[in-house]
Write an enzyme that holds these catalytic residues in place. Structure first.
Site, PDB file in Angstrom:
ATOM      1  N   ILE A  47      37.697  -4.466  -0.499  1.00 29.48           N
ATOM      2  CA  ILE A  47      37.807  -3.762   0.681  1.00 29.48           C
ATOM      3  C   ILE A  47      38.633  -2.399   0.396  1.00 29.48           C
ATOM      4  O   ILE A  47      39.565  -2.353  -0.302  1.00 29.48           O
ATOM      5  CB  ILE A  47      38.275  -4.616   1.689  1.00 29.48           C
ATOM      6  CG1 ILE A  47      39.626  -4.895   1.441  1.00 29.48           C
ATOM      7  CG2 ILE A  47      37.451  -5.860   2.222  1.00 29.48           C
ATOM      8  CD1 ILE A  47      40.278  -6.006   2.458  1.00 29.48           C
ATOM      9  N   GLU A  48      38.226  -1.450   1.387  1.00 30.42           N
ATOM     10  CA  GLU A  48      38.458  -0.034   1.145  1.00 30.42           C
ATOM     11  C   GLU A  48      39.855   0.145   1.396  1.00 30.42           C
ATOM     12  O   GLU A  48      40.531   0.907   0.668  1.00 30.42           O
ATOM     13  CB  GLU A  48      37.834   0.899   2.247  1.00 30.42           C
ATOM     14  CG  GLU A  48      38.209   0.650   3.720  1.00 30.42           C
ATOM     15  CD  GLU A  48      37.629   1.404   4.564  1.00 30.42           C
ATOM     16  OE1 GLU A  48      37.949   2.368   5.312  1.00 30.42           O
ATOM     17  OE2 GLU A  48      36.091   1.426   4.583  1.00 30.42           O
ATOM     18  N   GLN A  49      40.730  -0.601   1.960  1.00 29.41           N
ATOM     19  CA  GLN A  49      42.448  -0.542   2.095  1.00 29.41           C
ATOM     20  C   GLN A  49      42.915  -1.000   0.658  1.00 29.41           C
ATOM     21  O   GLN A  49      44.146  -0.560   0.823  1.00 29.41           O
ATOM     22  CB  GLN A  49      42.715  -1.496   3.313  1.00 29.41           C
ATOM     23  CG  GLN A  49      42.544  -0.910   4.582  1.00 29.41           C
ATOM     24  CD  GLN A  49      41.268  -1.145   5.019  1.00 29.41           C
ATOM     25  OE1 GLN A  49      40.388  -1.872   4.611  1.00 29.41           O
ATOM     26  NE2 GLN A  49      40.635  -0.870   6.215  1.00 29.41           N
ATOM     27  N   GLY A  50      41.981  -1.536  -0.152  1.00 30.24           N
ATOM     28  CA  GLY A  50      42.776  -1.649  -1.542  1.00 30.24           C
ATOM     29  C   GLY A  50      42.718  -3.133  -1.951  1.00 30.24           C
ATOM     30  O   GLY A  50      42.911  -3.403  -3.231  1.00 30.24           O
ATOM     31  N   SER A  78      44.232   2.826  -1.990  1.00 28.06           N
ATOM     32  CA  SER A  78      43.061   3.159  -1.386  1.00 28.06           C
ATOM     33  C   SER A  78      42.227   4.359  -2.156  1.00 28.06           C
ATOM     34  O   SER A  78      40.974   4.395  -2.367  1.00 28.06           O
ATOM     35  CB  SER A  78      43.229   3.601   0.007  1.00 28.06           C
ATOM     36  OG  SER A  78      43.503   2.308   0.865  1.00 28.06           O
TER      37      SER A  78
END
Length: 544
Positions: free
Chosen positions: A342-345, A369
């Site tokens: 996921i984009e938050q990491g 990120s």
């Protein structure tokens, strides 16, 4: 930028960091500063400092005419105000954000949306990955970002050029240009002069660690960009520690990049979550502690989406119906068969739902990120599971804006970065909005048709270009409760329908854009429409 409040010089690494109140820290921010804020909604949001910045403007009228950069988002509508603290005419002149606060239509519109609608701030919705890239360019003092991400979407200057309102359109931030015989988008560097970041712990030398956080986000890149350009870095933390007490491998932002620290012991870990050690990876939650996918039409759609996965895939996951797919795999005894990114990491583990979306429990790794977005922009992952609000005749998708309900949509976030080169994308959503259903004996019946059709001649806002996807050979599929549609060079093609659904009445007649029908039209598996395990078998990866 105004020189009325000169920025402090970089401090030597041996000195103690300045610990200031939030009010004293924001007093150092001059008029016309370019302020970059590290957060993803409430996750990592330095809300105490933003609140102090808003108070200072109310009390003194300064700082004025700020430009703010929010690579993902700052704040939400559920208790962490974030950008709304500073959404005041005169304080903000320009905002570039991957996303903005959003919520149900029953809630009052956030103050930032009122400013956008009134043209009192120039607002731009910039893909999150590109905003992180701009920080990297600013840190290295390079001219800007040259990218294909965003071509033929709202990012493209041939459309909106990221502008969200008329005043933003007057000052373009992106232009199209040829390079090496091809067409690219060019974003000139925007140099931030103030960074407001967040961590868990600061030691006396300003070294920052993130042991209670749900993600690193982009704090390091933002601090680097500001430090290398002689600016001011403010770090909000929960607590202070003795100098040298943080292990060097646990320091994510070194003290040489930090000017002052604000202690805010009550900072929220993420939306409506004070602190959950499972989010920060300090404990591993038992698999039984995760709620299941439940039963309903959203689960049916998520089940059908899960059939698109293969053993060993690395799969990006977006907000909405697709966020339930990990629960489907858990219920089918296949947890761990794919790795979620996921984009938050977060990499691996179980992506969380609802207010905690953007965090994962039991993650295998959490990366910053900006690096996650480099992974996405280059198409290194296997598939992406995303949602849609509208789909048009060319397969273009809108997730970023509906004119009738602007504050209900947050903007695109990392959607444009993720979809630009993804090898396979499975979009999920209801065929019409507001329909009512019955499920009996593995068959679906439409009790009342929805008022709003989602398959339209032309989407309001192009978040994903179906035309470029066809040209690039991407595999695109749209999964709904009543049918499955593929994007082909000839157009949108219905390839499956649900048991109990009449093709002409329930599908073709409910689309405002023509749909092709596959010669070998298939029925969706009836087991999808019955409670209990449905016998999911993931495809095997090809090694050819």
């Amino acid at each position: 930028m105004s020189r009325s409040a000169p920025l402090p010089p970089a401090h030597p690494p041996s000195s103690r960091i300045r610990v200031l109140s939030a009010d004293a820290a924001v007093a150092l921010i001059p008029d016309e500063a370019v302020v970059t804020v590290s957060s993803s909604s409430a996750l990592g949001c330095p809300d105490a400092v933003l609140a102090a910045l808003g108070r200072r403007f109310v009390d003194s009228g300064h700082p004025r005419a700020l430009t703010t950069l929010h690579p993902i988002a700052a704040g939400d509508m559920y208790g962490v105000k974030g950008i709304d603290h500073i959404a005041q005419p005169g304080l903000l002149r320009r905002v570039l954000a991957g996303s903005f606060p959003s919520g149900p239509s029953s809630m009052a519109s956030p103050a930032i949306w009122a400013m956008i609608a009134a043209n009192t701030v120039a607002a731009y919705n910039v893909p999150s990955g590109i905003l992180f890239d701009l920080h990297r360019e600013a840190a290295a003092k390079r001219p800007g970002v040259l990218t294909k991400v965003g071509l033929d979407t709202f990012v493209d200057p041939a459309r909106q050029g990221c502008a969200m309102n008329a005043v933003a359109a007057e000052t373009p931030i992106v232009r199209k240009m040829p390079f090496e015989g091809d067409e690219w988008l060019f974003f000139p560097t925007i140099t931030p002069t103030v960074a407001i970041i967040r961590a868990t712990t600061a030691d006396e030398r300003g070294n920052l660690s993130y042991e209670h956080e749900g993600a690193y986000l982009g704090a390091l890149d933002q601090a680097l960009a500001v430090r290398n350009n002689g600016g001011l870095v403010i770090a909000q933390v929960k607590r202070l520690a003795r100098g040298g007490s943080i292990r060097p491998f646990n320091v994510h932002v070194p003290g040489i990049l930090v000017d002052c620290v604000v202690v805010a012991p009550d900072q929220m870990q993420t939306t409506q979550t004070v602190y959950d050690p499972g989010i920060s990876g300090e404990v591993l939650r038992p698999d039984a502690s995760f709620e299941g996918a439940g039963w309903g039409m959203e689960t049916v759609i998520a089940r059908r989406v899960s059939q698109e996965l293969r053993h060993g895939d690395a799969v990006n996951l977006g907000f909405g119906i697709s966020a339930n797919v990990p629960r489907v795999l858990m219920e089918e005894g296949l947890h761990g068969a794919v790795t979620w990114v996921i984009e938050q990491g977060a990499v691996g583990g179980v992506p969380l739902l609802n207010f905690q979306f953007g965090c994962a429990a039991n993650a295998e790794a959490i990366v910053p990120s900006p690096y996650q977005f480099t992974y996405f922009q280059g198409g290194g992952f296997d598939a992406s599971l995303l949602s849609f609000m509208q789909v048009d005749r060319d397969g273009c998708v809108n997730v970023s804006r509906l004119a009738a309900r602007p504050h209900v949509t947050a903007g695109a976030g990392g959607f444009v970065d993720i979809t630009a080169r993804a090898r396979k994308i499975v979009f999920s959503g209801f065929f019409t909005a507001g329909a009512q259903f019955e499920i009996n004996d593995g068959a679906l019946r439409i009790v009342k048709e929805g008022k709003t059709r989602k398959f339209v001649p032309e989407v309001e806002h192009v978040s994903f270009s179906g035309r470029r996807a066809v040209a690039n050979g991407q595999q695109i599929r749209y999964v709904t409760e009543r049918c499955v549609i593929d994007l082909t060079p000839a157009g949108l093609m219905v390839v499956e329908i649900a048991p109990g659904i009449d093709l002409d009445r329930d599908v073709l007649a409910q689309s405002d854009t023509p749909l092709l029908v596959a010669r070998d039209l298939r029925l969706m598996d009836a087991a999808l429409f019955q409670p209990g395990r449905f016998g999911l078998r993931l495809k095997e990866r090809s090694h050819g």
